[in-house]
Design a protein around this motif. Structure first.
Motif, short mmCIF file in Angstrom:
data_model
loop_
_atom_site.label_atom_id
_atom_site.label_comp_id
_atom_site.label_asym_id
_atom_site.label_seq_id
_atom_site.Cartn_x
_atom_site.Cartn_y
_atom_site.Cartn_z
N LYS A 188 0.83 -1.20 0.00
CA LYS A 188 0.00 0.00 0.00
C LYS A 188 0.87 1.26 0.00
CE LYS A 188 -3.90 0.21 2.18
NZ LYS A 188 -4.86 0.11 1.04
N TYR A 189 1.33 1.63 -1.20
CA TYR A 189 2.20 2.79 -1.30
C TYR A 189 1.49 4.11 -0.99
CZ TYR A 189 5.88 -0.10 -3.27
OH TYR A 189 6.88 -1.06 -3.43
N GLU A 190 0.16 4.09 -0.97
CA GLU A 190 -0.56 5.30 -0.60
C GLU A 190 -0.27 5.69 0.86
OE1 GLU A 190 -4.81 4.69 -0.47
OE2 GLU A 190 -4.53 2.53 -0.19
N ALA A 191 0.23 4.74 1.65
CA ALA A 191 0.57 5.02 3.05
C ALA A 191 2.03 5.43 3.21
CB ALA A 191 0.27 3.79 3.91
N LEU A 192 2.75 5.62 2.11
CA LEU A 192 4.19 5.85 2.17
C LEU A 192 4.57 7.06 3.02
CD1 LEU A 192 7.03 5.10 1.22
CD2 LEU A 192 6.66 6.50 -0.82
N ILE A 193 3.92 8.20 2.81
CA ILE A 193 4.30 9.42 3.52
C ILE A 193 4.09 9.29 5.03
CG2 ILE A 193 3.87 11.90 3.81
CD1 ILE A 193 5.37 11.15 1.26
N PRO A 194 2.89 8.94 5.50
CA PRO A 194 2.74 8.82 6.96
C PRO A 194 3.60 7.71 7.56
CG PRO A 194 0.76 8.07 5.84
CD PRO A 194 1.61 8.74 4.81
N CYS A 195 3.83 6.62 6.80
CA CYS A 195 4.70 5.55 7.30
C CYS A 195 6.13 6.06 7.45
CB CYS A 195 4.67 4.35 6.35
SG CYS A 195 3.19 3.33 6.47
N PHE A 196 6.59 6.78 6.45
CA PHE A 196 7.93 7.36 6.48
C PHE A 196 8.09 8.31 7.67
CE2 PHE A 196 10.44 11.14 5.37
CZ PHE A 196 11.69 10.58 5.19
N VAL A 197 7.13 9.20 7.84
CA VAL A 197 7.21 10.18 8.92
C VAL A 197 7.15 9.49 10.28
CG1 VAL A 197 6.08 12.16 10.01
CG2 VAL A 197 6.24 12.03 7.51
N ALA A 198 6.20 8.57 10.46
CA ALA A 198 6.04 7.89 11.75
C ALA A 198 7.28 7.08 12.10
CB ALA A 198 4.80 7.00 11.72
N SER A 199 7.85 6.38 11.11
CA SER A 199 9.01 5.54 11.37
C SER A 199 10.23 6.37 11.74
CB SER A 199 9.31 4.67 10.15
OG SER A 199 10.37 3.77 10.41
N PHE A 200 10.50 7.42 10.97
CA PHE A 200 11.68 8.24 11.25
C PHE A 200 11.53 9.06 12.53
CE2 PHE A 200 13.14 7.05 7.13
CZ PHE A 200 14.51 7.27 7.14
N VAL A 201 10.36 9.66 12.72
CA VAL A 201 10.13 10.43 13.95
C VAL A 201 10.20 9.50 15.15
CG1 VAL A 201 8.46 11.79 15.25
CG2 VAL A 201 8.81 12.26 12.83
N GLY A 202 9.55 8.33 15.04
CA GLY A 202 9.59 7.37 16.14
C GLY A 202 11.00 6.95 16.48
N HIS A 203 11.81 6.70 15.45
CA HIS A 203 13.21 6.31 15.67
C HIS A 203 13.99 7.41 16.38
CE1 HIS A 203 17.33 5.17 14.99
NE2 HIS A 203 17.52 6.21 14.19
N TYR A 204 13.87 8.63 15.88
CA TYR A 204 14.66 9.72 16.46
C TYR A 204 14.17 10.10 17.86
CZ TYR A 204 17.00 10.28 12.00
OH TYR A 204 17.76 10.05 10.88
#
Length: 433
Positions: A188-204
């Motif tokens: 589901k590439y339509e979820a790419l932006i929120p997945c990207f943001v959540a993963s990177f923000v969560g990591h940092y």
């Protein structure tokens, strides 16, 4: 007429741009909120997990409380779970069909029950708790902001990404994991932006809280030549079959538990008794808890020959009888120790093959070849990427329709070689056979 056409066209283009900007802004905002909360809870999860592991290893008598801990876990899910006992499968069902509302209580409950499991010696990891907490947090954001039905599912997926990325310090893999793990044959590439943001923000955010994730060192990478490539392909098939053995044993134990031990408290109590018995039967506590020390030893060349079988059995019993946690770190254990065992047979460097086994078993069991490959790049600094790419794909193909997530939907079979129907879940296909 031409003037009206141009005006209409300009209005349409402007509306499209406004929609793009508004949607992008919402996804970045929502993904950031999810990432901040998930990163914080993952940091708390990891810190407490490490603390409880130290307590257990310093006080061996705590293992005898595992059956009692199982009773507590069973009681919580029986009377307060409200559907959350399905764990990750509930999240997948909700994403696919809108079935099984994700309860807000899922996060706190799995949080508590994971600690109980780890304190008393259950063989689990942490990503299951992180993913369920991420999904629960995403559902909280959905309800608070009254998000529409389509975006609700997308944000649940981003919660999964945030949970994985923050739990393992692998934000790139976490971004894809949320989209890839929910189904086979469709991302589901339509979820790419929120997945990207959540993963990177969560990591940092988790890193900002002082979390230092595990890193393993590959001492040397073999040259890429025909012989070594053939060896890696053959070994990846073995790793894929190993993931099948674990997945099937875990599901079979759960099926038998559902049939003969319907009471969740009794089920986990019996599971705890069996784990205590096995621990004293083999005379080792290496298979309790996450098993990270054994993974580290696998890279050094000092593990028992059949350590991977021990972890398969201990983890399958732990998860199959109702204890909580995750399965990724135990999968790392299985793959790394099996790679260690096979390294002396095939003549490949120990640390290299431990790394390949670790990633390949994860790829086959979770059916996430791209996420697994990206994960290898992040934790091994890009070393041996050609070998890891091959290993992930081969293990994924040869694990067939099996996997640790029974509700994972097969939109399209992995290959025509498997001759499987499309549109069914792993569980439904196994039930039909």
């Amino acid at each position: 007429m031409g003037y009206l056409t141009d005006k209409f066209f300009n209005h349409t283009v402007k509306a499209r741009h406004v929609t793009f900007i508004l949607t992008l802004s919402k996804w970045i905002l929502w993904g950031s909120i999810i990432g901040i909360v998930v990163g914080t809870t993952s940091a708390l999860l990891i810190n407490l997990n490490d603390f409880l592991t130290d307590v257990r290893e310093a006080n061996h008598f705590t293992l005898f409380f595992l059956p009692l801990g199982g009773i507590v876990i069973g009681y919580i899910y029986m009377y307060y779970g409200k559907g959350s006992r399905k764990g990750n499968d509930l999240i997948l069902e909700h994403i696919h069909h809108g079935q099984g509302e994700v309860p807000l209580r899922m996060g706190p409950i799995v949080f508590i029950c994971t600690f109980i499991t780890h304190l008393f010696g259950g063989s689990t990891g942490r990503e299951g708790a992180a993913i369920q907490m991420g999904a629960s947090i995403s559902e909280g954001v959905n309800r608070l902001l009254k998000i529409n039905k389509i975006d609700r599912r997308i944000l649940i997926i981003s919660g999964v990404s945030g949970g994985f990325g923050s739990a393992f310090g692998a934000p790139i893999a976490g971004t894809i994991f949320g989209m890839e793990a929910i189904s086979i044959g469709k991302t589901k590439y339509e979820a790419l932006i929120p997945c990207f943001v959540a993963s990177f923000v969560g990591h940092y955010v988790a890193t900002a809280w002082g979390i230092q994730h595990e890193h393993f060192t590959i001492k040397n990478i073999p040259d890429i030549n025909t012989i070594n490539l053939i060896k890696v392909v053959g070994l990846s098939i073995i790793f894929g079959f190993t993931s099948v053995v674990y997945s099937q044993l875990r599901h079979e134990i759960k099926t038998l538990s559902d049939k003969y031990l319907k009471n969740l408290m009794l089920r986990a109590f019996v599971g705890g008794i069996i784990l205590i018995g096995l621990t004293y039967l083999i005379g080792s506590r290496d298979y309790l808890g996450r098993g990270l020390p054994m993974v580290e030893r696998a890279f050094e060349g000092d593990v028992p020959t059949f350590a991977f079988l021990g972890k398969i059995v201990f983890t399958a019993i732990t998860m199959g009888t109702g204890f909580r946690g995750g399965e990724v770190i135990p999968l790392f254990f299985m793959g790394a120790t099996l790679g260690n065992t096979l390294s002396t047979i095939v003549g490949l460097p120990t640390s290299f093959l431990a790394a390949v086994g670790m990633i390949a078993v994860f790829s086959g069991a979770a059916n996430v070849p791209i996420s697994a490959f990206l994960f290898s790049l992040e934790i091994f600094d890009g070393q041996g990427m050609s070998y890891f790419f091959i290993a992930c794909l081969i293990s994924f193909i040869f694990s067939g329709h099996h996997g640790i997530y029974a509700a994972q939907k097969i939109y399209e079979p992995k290959s025509r070689m498997l001759n499987l129907p499309a549109g069914k879940s792993i569980k439904s296909i196994e039930e039909d056979q």
